[in-house]
Design an enzyme around this catalytic site. Structure first.
Site, PDB file in Angstrom:
ATOM      1  N   TYR A  88      47.965  41.768  56.505  1.00 26.36           N
ATOM      2  CA  TYR A  88      48.338  40.416  56.201  1.00 26.36           C
ATOM      3  C   TYR A  88      49.565  40.847  57.037  1.00 26.36           C
ATOM      4  O   TYR A  88      50.111  40.126  56.728  1.00 26.36           O
ATOM      5  CB  TYR A  88      48.208  39.431  55.664  1.00 26.36           C
ATOM      6  CG  TYR A  88      46.678  39.548  55.105  1.00 26.36           C
ATOM      7  CD1 TYR A  88      45.361  39.475  56.027  1.00 26.36           C
ATOM      8  CD2 TYR A  88      45.990  39.153  53.745  1.00 26.36           C
ATOM      9  CE1 TYR A  88      43.747  39.929  55.343  1.00 26.36           C
ATOM     10  CE2 TYR A  88      45.277  38.783  53.667  1.00 26.36           C
ATOM     11  CZ  TYR A  88      43.454  39.380  54.102  1.00 26.36           C
ATOM     12  OH  TYR A  88      42.514  38.886  53.406  1.00 26.36           O
ATOM     13  N   HIS A  94      39.411  47.753  51.787  1.00 30.77           N
ATOM     14  CA  HIS A  94      40.010  46.675  52.102  1.00 30.77           C
ATOM     15  C   HIS A  94      38.845  47.042  53.586  1.00 30.77           C
ATOM     16  O   HIS A  94      38.824  48.297  54.638  1.00 30.77           O
ATOM     17  CB  HIS A  94      41.012  46.420  53.091  1.00 30.77           C
ATOM     18  CG  HIS A  94      41.336  45.422  53.477  1.00 30.77           C
ATOM     19  ND1 HIS A  94      42.722  44.994  54.284  1.00 30.77           N
ATOM     20  CD2 HIS A  94      40.095  43.966  53.669  1.00 30.77           C
ATOM     21  CE1 HIS A  94      41.901  43.677  54.644  1.00 30.77           C
ATOM     22  NE2 HIS A  94      41.195  42.919  54.305  1.00 30.77           N
TER      23      HIS A  94
END
Length: 337
Positions: A57, A155
């Site tokens: 992010y 992830h």
């Protein structure tokens, strides 16, 4: 819904509503430092005590911003998750400055190409090895300015190398949990089928599932029942289907799955809004609370880029939704019985 998860003799309190940190990593558009801090503070003031982030992010920006606020909060009062699987490798000749990532770059230096409005000062390098996962946790802690994270998710293995994630990444996470370096482990995926493969392959505490169980659509998801059977909690994200369910009056340009919503999905969302309205419930309220209705789901986590979005989500989660609404939606075949 019980929002506890256990790891060994300990339990984490996630609460019904969590904070997702992609937005404060400048997802799609830049957010000033002061606004990002205000959003995290608003989440804390609203009683949110579960915060999720990732190196992905904003190339670490989300972690730095989240940590800059949470480092001043009582550490035992909140749960924090980050993700592993991508290492950030600095690029030569791109200088970074400040939490804001206001970079001193040569003219024409590139911006990030994966949806975040930040300078491309690092490259994402996939690494599901134990060495890479340990390095990822260490670097995340440095960016966060904290001593430990509570939860580590593998992830996006479904978009890179699911077999490698199962073979290498999940055993590495189990080892970190056994050593006490993290309290809980899981996977963060968009594919329910891939998540089920992971749940069968390892002893996971959590699955973070994005957009696969929402008020708009509930395909047959064997994953959820299997999670109930194995005691694996599901953190449900993407409750608004990329924004399509975020407003009661659904606009023509609403997004769905990160793109323009097709006509059929617009009409279905408007049908849902009309039924919700007949029970004096707004569509976003029903969308948020529906995400908790399956026994497997322990938390609904949503992102925000403005403090008022936080207060709005918290109010919607606290609102009383009549069971008659769910019964009507079920009768019409719009949600499962």
């Amino acid at each position: 819904m019980n929002a506890d998860i256990s790891s060994g003799a300990r339990a984490l309190q996630l609460g019904r509503l969590g904070f997702g940190g992609a937005g404060i990593g400048n997802l799609y558009r830049a957010v000033p430092d002061s606004q990002a801090s205000a959003v995290v503070e608003a989440a804390w003031d609203a009683g949110i005590r579960y915060f999720d982030t990732a190196p992905h992010y904003g190339l670490g920006l989300s972690e730095r911003r989240l940590g800059s606020v949470l480092k001043d909060k009582p550490r035992q009062e909140f749960a924090l998750s980050t993700k592993v699987g991508r290492l950030l490798e600095p690029k030569q000749g791109v200088l970074m400055g400040g939490t804001d990532q206001k970079a001193e770059q040569a003219p024409g230096a590139p911006r990030d190409s994966e949806g975040f409005d930040v300078p491309a000062a690092s490259r994402r390098v996939w690494d599901f090895s134990e060495r890479g996962i340990r390095q990822s946790i260490e670097e995340s802690l440095e960016r966060l300015g904290l001593d430990y994270v509570d939860i580590a998710y593998l992830h996006d293995a479904d978009v890179h190398d699911l077999a490698g994630g199962i073979r290498d990444g999940l055993p590495a996470l189990e080892k970190l949990r056994a050593e006490g370096l993290v309290r809980a482990i899981g996977v963060g995926l968009n594919s329910a089928e891939a998540a089920l493969d992971c749940v069968e392959a390892a002893d996971l505490d959590l699955v973070m599932l994005a957009g696969r169980y929402t008020l708009l659509e509930q395909p047959e998801v064997p994953l959820l029942q299997r999670c109930v059977e194995k005691g694996t909690g599901v953190v449900n994200v993407g409750a608004y289907n990329s924004g399509l369910l975020a407003r009661h009056n659904v606009p023509d340009d609403a997004h769905y799955n990160y793109g323009q919503a097709p006509h059929a999905q617009l009409e279905r969302a408007r049908q849902l809004a009309a039924i919700c309205g007949s029970f004096a419930v707004e569509l976003p309220t029903a969308a948020l609370q529906f995400g908790l209705r399956h026994a497997a789901v322990v938390n609904v986590t949503v992102g925000a880029t403005a403090p008022e979005q936080i207060s709005d989500n918290a109010a919607r989660m606290a609102e009383e939704v009549p069971e008659a609404l769910w019964a009507e939606l079920s009768r019409l075949g719009l949600i499962p019985s």
